[in-house]
Design a protein around this motif. Structure first.
Motif, short mmCIF file in Angstrom:
data_model
loop_
_atom_site.label_atom_id
_atom_site.label_comp_id
_atom_site.label_asym_id
_atom_site.label_seq_id
_atom_site.Cartn_x
_atom_site.Cartn_y
_atom_site.Cartn_z
N ASP A 1 8.97 -2.82 -5.86
CA ASP A 1 7.80 -1.93 -5.75
C ASP A 1 7.35 -1.90 -4.30
N THR A 2 8.05 -1.12 -3.50
CA THR A 2 7.75 -1.07 -2.07
C THR A 2 6.47 -0.30 -1.77
N THR A 3 5.86 0.31 -2.79
CA THR A 3 4.57 1.00 -2.58
C THR A 3 3.39 0.12 -2.97
N ALA A 4 3.63 -1.12 -3.35
CA ALA A 4 2.54 -2.01 -3.76
C ALA A 4 1.49 -2.13 -2.66
N ARG A 5 0.24 -2.30 -3.08
CA ARG A 5 -0.85 -2.55 -2.14
C ARG A 5 -1.62 -3.77 -2.65
N ALA B 1 0.06 -3.36 -7.87
CA ALA B 1 0.54 -1.98 -7.79
C ALA B 1 -0.52 -1.10 -7.14
N ALA B 2 -0.08 -0.12 -6.37
CA ALA B 2 -1.02 0.75 -5.65
C ALA B 2 -1.96 1.46 -6.61
N VAL C 1 4.88 -7.59 -1.08
CA VAL C 1 5.35 -6.26 -1.43
C VAL C 1 6.82 -6.41 -1.82
N ARG D 1 1.32 -9.47 -9.89
CA ARG D 1 0.66 -8.16 -9.84
C ARG D 1 -0.38 -7.95 -10.93
N HIS E 1 4.95 -4.71 6.14
CA HIS E 1 3.78 -4.58 5.26
C HIS E 1 2.68 -5.52 5.74
N GLN F 1 -3.41 -3.89 3.52
CA GLN F 1 -3.59 -4.18 2.11
C GLN F 1 -5.08 -4.25 1.77
N SER G 1 0.71 -9.03 -5.57
CA SER G 1 1.64 -7.90 -5.40
C SER G 1 1.14 -6.70 -6.20
#
Length: 383
Positions: A296-300, A262-263, A292, A230, A327, A332, A260
């Motif tokens: 961190d299931t909100t990762a973009r 972070a959003a 993802v 990330r 995902h 993404q 990976s």
């Protein structure tokens, strides 16, 4: 399927890594120092001084035969208490795991010859390898080298993990990291990263920490997700090499990138003026898939590949894939710009999102790294 003498397959490849500096010369060299130079045994540290000609009191010398301050890298790291130390590594194969703590900011590792084939730091732990105290190492724990300090710099060093899937038959824990780097302002020049699955883990210390990392004129090889994490990581003039998979009979063999991001992080991975080659059949590799993680299931995940040459090993029609259907890669931040080569052909436009010229103006090393300009090593000198 390659023979047992293929330098990148099975025991043949491991023998090259563990056979010392001379054997390591047979492995690929990235763009950078033009040719391996003969090692001068009388001056094992080259132009970088010696224990008797130390440029300052924060330089340590590592030599496997005892001609330095320490015979191992970890021993030198342990002796380097506090920030701002330099380790000069003499030619050799250092079979050990190495951990650089966050308190050791500003550490620099210099391969004495400037040629990464001469200095190899290697071990063979995998995620599924049993730990002496019970349990297994896991992906992060498999790393040969773990770098947590901010401001770490390396030049002319090979970071390797020579675990082979045949070491743990039937075990799914085949992730085997060569280096995990989480520090901000980490830079690597003319280095090599050798492994199979999860070779280079470019990460951050926390979800809220957007670690910046820079890789110039480096060589990275592997098969599954072998550049992942990330971090905000910039790769310039780097060579990515995909390997054969004797354990598989069909495509895909794997994926080069698995970011990976972070959003909240506007910048993930950027590969600029790089090249991707393969020893696998044409079209047997994907360029990337998004990771993802459960943490961190909100990762973009974010990846831009621009002005690069993609060889025929990349599946041009479908260069991206999903890691999990929940995902999809289309949701993404994946994009390309002005890539060339057989693996960059746009045959199915919806499978190859392209940046506009305006968007590309913001996809540069300067934009990604902000107020940090990495120290430059050119022709063996720092500028």
């Amino acid at each position: 399927m390659p023979s047992s003498h293929d330098p990148r397959s099975g025991l043949g490849r491991r023998a090259l890594l563990t056979g010392g500096a001379g054997a390591a010369l047979a492995l690929a060299l990235p763009s950078g120092p033009a040719a391996a130079r003969p090692v001068n045994s009388a001056r094992p540290f080259g132009r970088h001084g010696s224990p008797s000609r130390r440029p300052d009191d924060r330089t340590l010398y590592v030599h496997p035969g005892g001609l330095g301050d320490h015979t191992g890298v970890q021993a030198a790291v342990d002796a380097a208490d506090g920030p701002g130390w330099t380790l000069v590594l003499a030619p050799g194969t250092y079979r050990e795991t190495v951990f650089v703590d966050a308190a050791q900011a500003g550490m620099t590792w210099i391969g004495a010859t400037g040629d990464p084939r001469d200095v190899v730091v290697v071990y063979d732990n995998a995620a599924g390898t049993p730990r002496p105290g019970g349990g297994t190492h896991g992906t992060s724990g498999s790393a040969t080298t773990t770098l947590r300090a901010d401001g770490f710099t390396a030049r002319g060093v090979t970071f390797a993990n020579d675990f082979l899937r045949t070491d743990l038959p039937g075990n799914p824990g085949t992730q085997a990291v060569a280096v995990k780097v989480t520090g901000d302002r980490s830079a690597f020049f003319h280095c090599r990263f050798l492994g199979h699955q999860d070779t280079l883990y470019a990460d951050s210390a926390a979800l809220s920490a957007f670690a910046r990392q820079y890789f110039a004129h480096c060589y990275v090889e592997g098969d599954v997700d072998f550049v992942f994490g990330r971090a905000t990581a910039v790769f310039e003039h780097c060579h990515f090499r995909t390997l054969v998979r004797p354990d598989l009979t069909g495509a895909p063999y794997g994926f080069v990138f698995a970011p990976s991001t972070a959003a909240a992080n506007p910048s993930g991975f950027l590969a600029s003026r790089c090249r991707v080659t393969s020893e696998a059949p044409d079209g047997f590799y994907k360029l990337a898939r998004p990771w993802v993680p459960s943490s961190d299931t909100t990762a973009r995940p974010s990846l831009v590949v621009r002005d690069s040459v993609l060889g025929p090993g990349i599946d041009a029609a479908a260069p991206y894939a999903n890691m999990r259907e929940a995902h999809p890669w289309q949701a993404q931040r994946f994009a390309e710009y002005r890539n060339t080569g057989p693996g960059a052909r746009i045959t199915v436009p919806e499978n190859r999102p392209q940046l506009t010229a305006d968007d590309a103006a913001g996809a540069t090393a300067r934009a990604y790294l902000g107020d940090w300009e990495p120290r430059r090593f050119r022709a063996g000198a720092e500028t």
